[in-house]
Design a protein around this motif. Structure first.
Motif, short mmCIF file in Angstrom:
data_model
loop_
_atom_site.label_atom_id
_atom_site.label_comp_id
_atom_site.label_asym_id
_atom_site.label_seq_id
_atom_site.Cartn_x
_atom_site.Cartn_y
_atom_site.Cartn_z
N LYS A 585 -30.33 -13.72 -10.70
CA LYS A 585 -28.83 -14.04 -11.25
C LYS A 585 -28.82 -13.98 -12.79
CE LYS A 585 -27.23 -16.89 -7.33
NZ LYS A 585 -26.75 -18.46 -6.99
N SER A 586 -29.65 -14.12 -13.42
CA SER A 586 -29.29 -13.96 -14.73
C SER A 586 -29.70 -12.59 -15.36
CB SER A 586 -30.61 -14.98 -15.79
OG SER A 586 -31.81 -14.38 -15.65
N LEU A 587 -30.31 -11.80 -14.44
CA LEU A 587 -30.48 -10.32 -14.64
C LEU A 587 -29.22 -9.37 -14.16
CD1 LEU A 587 -34.17 -10.17 -13.73
CD2 LEU A 587 -33.07 -9.88 -16.36
N GLU A 588 -28.41 -10.12 -13.33
CA GLU A 588 -27.15 -9.36 -12.96
C GLU A 588 -26.30 -8.83 -14.22
OE1 GLU A 588 -25.52 -11.75 -10.15
OE2 GLU A 588 -27.03 -11.82 -8.47
N GLY A 589 -26.07 -7.42 -14.02
CA GLY A 589 -25.34 -7.01 -15.15
C GLY A 589 -26.30 -6.27 -16.05
N ASP A 590 -27.49 -6.83 -16.16
CA ASP A 590 -28.16 -6.07 -17.21
C ASP A 590 -29.24 -5.22 -16.66
OD1 ASP A 590 -27.85 -7.72 -19.64
OD2 ASP A 590 -28.37 -9.29 -18.62
N LEU A 591 -29.64 -5.44 -15.30
CA LEU A 591 -30.24 -4.48 -14.73
C LEU A 591 -29.70 -3.61 -13.54
CD1 LEU A 591 -33.87 -6.44 -14.06
CD2 LEU A 591 -33.09 -5.01 -16.12
N ALA A 592 -30.16 -2.61 -13.13
CA ALA A 592 -29.43 -1.70 -12.29
C ALA A 592 -29.56 -2.37 -10.88
CB ALA A 592 -30.20 -0.41 -12.21
N GLU A 593 -28.74 -2.13 -9.79
CA GLU A 593 -29.06 -2.81 -8.44
C GLU A 593 -30.23 -2.52 -8.06
OE1 GLU A 593 -27.93 -5.33 -5.65
OE2 GLU A 593 -26.79 -5.05 -7.68
N ARG A 594 -30.69 -1.22 -8.20
CA ARG A 594 -31.88 -0.81 -7.65
C ARG A 594 -33.11 -1.55 -7.92
NH1 ARG A 594 -35.75 1.87 -9.83
NH2 ARG A 594 -34.56 2.33 -11.53
N GLN A 595 -32.99 -1.92 -9.38
CA GLN A 595 -34.17 -2.68 -9.98
C GLN A 595 -34.19 -3.87 -9.55
OE1 GLN A 595 -32.87 -1.63 -14.16
NE2 GLN A 595 -35.16 -0.97 -14.29
N LEU A 596 -32.93 -4.72 -9.45
CA LEU A 596 -32.63 -5.97 -8.90
C LEU A 596 -33.17 -6.23 -7.50
CD1 LEU A 596 -29.32 -7.28 -10.31
CD2 LEU A 596 -31.65 -8.39 -10.58
N ARG A 597 -32.88 -5.26 -6.73
CA ARG A 597 -33.30 -5.10 -5.21
C ARG A 597 -34.87 -5.11 -5.03
NH1 ARG A 597 -30.25 -1.50 -3.78
NH2 ARG A 597 -31.83 0.30 -3.84
N GLU A 598 -35.53 -4.26 -5.98
CA GLU A 598 -36.90 -4.13 -5.81
C GLU A 598 -37.77 -5.57 -6.30
OE1 GLU A 598 -38.26 -1.08 -8.52
OE2 GLU A 598 -37.51 0.52 -7.10
N LEU A 599 -37.10 -6.16 -7.38
CA LEU A 599 -37.57 -7.61 -7.58
C LEU A 599 -37.47 -8.67 -6.39
CD1 LEU A 599 -36.19 -7.74 -11.23
CD2 LEU A 599 -38.76 -7.46 -10.70
N ARG A 600 -36.22 -8.59 -5.97
CA ARG A 600 -35.93 -9.50 -4.84
C ARG A 600 -36.94 -9.13 -3.73
NH1 ARG A 600 -31.34 -12.46 -5.38
NH2 ARG A 600 -29.77 -11.72 -7.08
N MET A 601 -37.11 -7.91 -3.18
CA MET A 601 -37.85 -7.66 -2.07
C MET A 601 -39.48 -7.97 -2.43
SD MET A 601 -36.54 -4.05 -0.55
CE MET A 601 -36.98 -3.18 -1.85
N GLY A 602 -39.82 -7.95 -3.66
CA GLY A 602 -41.11 -8.44 -4.27
C GLY A 602 -41.46 -9.82 -3.82
N LEU A 603 -40.40 -10.45 -3.96
CA LEU A 603 -40.51 -11.97 -3.64
C LEU A 603 -40.23 -12.37 -2.03
CD1 LEU A 603 -41.43 -14.34 -5.61
CD2 LEU A 603 -38.90 -14.99 -5.71
#
Length: 606
Positions: A585-603
């Motif tokens: 959540k702290s990265l929302e707005g700083d990273l692209a949605e694609r990057q956040l999605r990749e990070l979440r999927m990784g976990l």
């Protein structure tokens, strides 16, 4: 397909979706001709398939996955879980490890592809995460399908679990190849040197039985170290070949072999602990100066030095007499010595090759007077000359000798007007700035030993003084050193310092990197790796928000160096594992949605 391995039964405990008649339970019976499991038509990705081994926790040697001929997945992540309780929930596992991912090739609609993934780890549950499918005329509804899965183990029922190291390399080695010794962790190298030195001392004393036992036990350790380095070499090659599943398996194997080697080395040291201690005490007791055993002032100490150990400053011209040219050397020996003194009387006794080293020159007048006095007060004039010598071999040997002396010095307490820790940290500050790599490494070994001994003997906890803070700053710069051994040793020392004040270490680690260093990537990557290891070591005691701010400020997620981007992603995954979804959540707005999605999927999050 036949196999000599034991097939481990499993039960499917989770599947995101299924087509009628192709539910995941069909995978529990291995059948190459079966249609197996298929996701529902037009499903959302990722799709997850989790299965649990029906027996006790087992070491999985390999997993075979046979894809559907038409509904072919593209990327599949593999995670392993170990649970102490009888749970079927992956999230309730005691430990979860991400093994890596595999990629299936596009199919002609008729051929099935078999993937055999080497594992080499214990597990109770296995989770497969399907990130998408190969689309085409053979797969109009964009599904993924697995025809069959087989879990294999080399372990037979009732067999004792052996580490991979033992299975692959069981023969003892009488010597450790130099190329391997030069790449060892400084602490392991120091332990090996102590045992080798004890072996030689016992042989010199004609105690051949003990020398033989030490040689035999060291041979077993060397075999383990050789196997460890072989796995590391294979892992690096697999990574270069982009065979990341194999690299991940080899990484686990390398870590197991390294741990086995360390455990074996500790066992050998404990076995001969009394002998090592006696040998070390003999070396120190015959060369120790009275400075750290008395309360004499620096002035009286200097007067004693002027009237002692003249044989270290100049050679006697008459070796047959016992005149004052070779008289009392109590300053560095604690006993009377002559120009023909024995090896055990040498001020650097206990250091390999000390007797072959040249005598040190006089200390130059431009040397810092205060530091000279400090070194002399604690270690004597001869070793002070070695420490300030232009000859790097003497400087390195002196630091090695200081490391041997530290336990007794710390147990004896303060000396004169100077505090022991202040003197030692001043020495380490100086060695950190030395241009010679070997001297740097010896200084870091001295720091680790000093911290360990000071923690044990000091009445008050070690505090982050300005002096120690400067050492910390030097260590952070060394983490980006061209020498891998220096960089790794600096990181180990910093992690040790975290036990005294983890908040302060983390604060320094998250200080902004200069723009020139940030562009190069090496410094930022080293910091990110360190912060991940620090977080993994100290968990919730490390403030994660400042770490995220550092990664964003360093532009790590969009850095031109791919290794920096990978380090940033790995760091976020570790932080999220410890602190939960707030990290994302702290990265929302700083990273692209694609990057956040990749990070979440990784976990494993959608």
């Amino acid at each position: 397909m036949t196999t000599d391995n034991e097939v481990l039964p499993f039960t499917v405990v989770e599947s995101s979706s299924a087509t009628s008649g192709c539910d995941a339970a069909k995978l529990e019976q291995y059948d190459e001709e079966s249609d197996g499991w298929s996701s529902k038509e037009e499903c959302n990705y990722p799709q997850v398939l989790t299965f649990k081994l029906t027996g006790k926790t087992a070491v999985i040697d390999a997993i075979e996955i046979l894809s559907h001929e038409a509904k072919v997945p593209n990327k599949v992540d593999i995670d392993l879980g170990i649970a102490s309780s009888n749970t079927s929930s992956f999230e309730k596992c005691d430990s979860i490890s991400h093994l890596g991912y595999i990629v299936f090739n596009r199919s002609d609609g008729e051929s099935r592809e078999l993937k055999s993934i080497p594992i080499g780890r214990k597990a109770d549950l296995v989770r497969l995460t399907f990130h998408g499918c190969h689309e085409g005329p053979h797969n109009p509804h964009k599904q993924v399908g697995i025809a069959a899965i087989r879990v294999l183990s080399e372990e037979k029922e009732g067999a004792e679990l052996n580490l991979p190291t033992i299975r692959v390399q069981s023969a003892a080695s009488s010597t450790l190849p130099l190329r391997i010794k030069n790449e060892l962790d400084p602490k392991i190298s120091a332990s090996v040197d102590r045992l080798e030195r004890l072996k030689k001392e016992r042989a010199a004393a004609e105690d051949f039985d003990m020398a033989a036992r030490i040689k035999q036990e060291l041979g077993k350790v060397y075999a383990l170290l050789i196997a460890f380095k072989e796995s590391e070499t294979q892992m690096k090659q697999a990574a270069l070949d982009e065979d990341y599943v194999q690299a991940s398996r080899l990484k686990a194997e390398r870590d197991e072999r390294r741990d086995a080697a360390k455990a074996a080395l500790v066992e050998v040291e404990q076995q001969f602990a009394g002998n090592i201690e006696n040998a070390a005490n003999l070396s120190i007791s015959t060369i120790k100066d009275q400075s750290f055993l008395s309360e004499r002032s620096l002035r009286s100490k200097k007067e004693d030095q002027e009237n002692s150990y003249n044989t270290d400053d100049e050679e006697s011209t008459d070796t047959t007499s016992s005149s004052t040219s070779g008289e009392d050397s109590s300053d560095d020996n604690g006993s009377t010595s002559h120009s023909g003194r024995s090896a055990n009387d040498h001020p650097l006794a206990g250091v390999d090759g000390a007797e072959e080293l040249p005598s040190p020159e006089d200390i130059e007048t431009n040397a810092p007077t205060d530091l000279v006095h400090k070194v002399e007060s604690l270690f004597g004039s001869y070793r002070a000359k070695c420490f300030f010598s232009k000859n790097w071999s003497l400087r390195e040997a002196c630091l090695a000798k200081m490391t041997l002396m530290i336990p007794e010095i710390c147990s004896a307490g303060s000396t004169g007007d100077a505090d022991i820790s202040e003197i030692i940290f001043s020495i380490i500050e100086s060695s950190n700035s030395d241009k010679n790599v070997q001297v740097n490494l010896s200084g870091l070994i001295l720091l680790d030993e000093a911290l360990l001994q000071l923690e044990t003997t000091s009445k008050a906890p070690i505090s982050m003084t300005p002096q120690l803070s400067r050492i910390l700053v030097d260590l952070f710069s060394k983490m980006a050193d061209n020498s891998k051994k220096v960089a790794e040793s600096a990181e180990v020392s910093l992690l040790m310092l975290g036990y005294y004040d983890v908040s302060y270490v983390a604060l320094l680690a998250t200080k902004r990197v200069r723009s020139k260093e940030a562009k190069g990537g090496r410094t930022v990557r080293a910091r990110l790796h360190f912060l991940e290891n620090l977080s993994a070591e100290f968990g919730v005691d490390v403030a994660w928000k400042k770490i995220i701010d550092f990664a964003l400020l360093s532009k790590a997620f969009d850095h031109r160096d791919g290794s920096v981007r990978d380090a940033a992603k790995s760091l976020v995954m570790t932080l999220a594992t410890i602190h939960g979804n707030d990290v994302f959540k702290s990265l929302e707005g700083d990273l692209a949605e694609r990057q956040l999605r990749e990070l979440r999927m990784g976990l494993g999050q959608v």
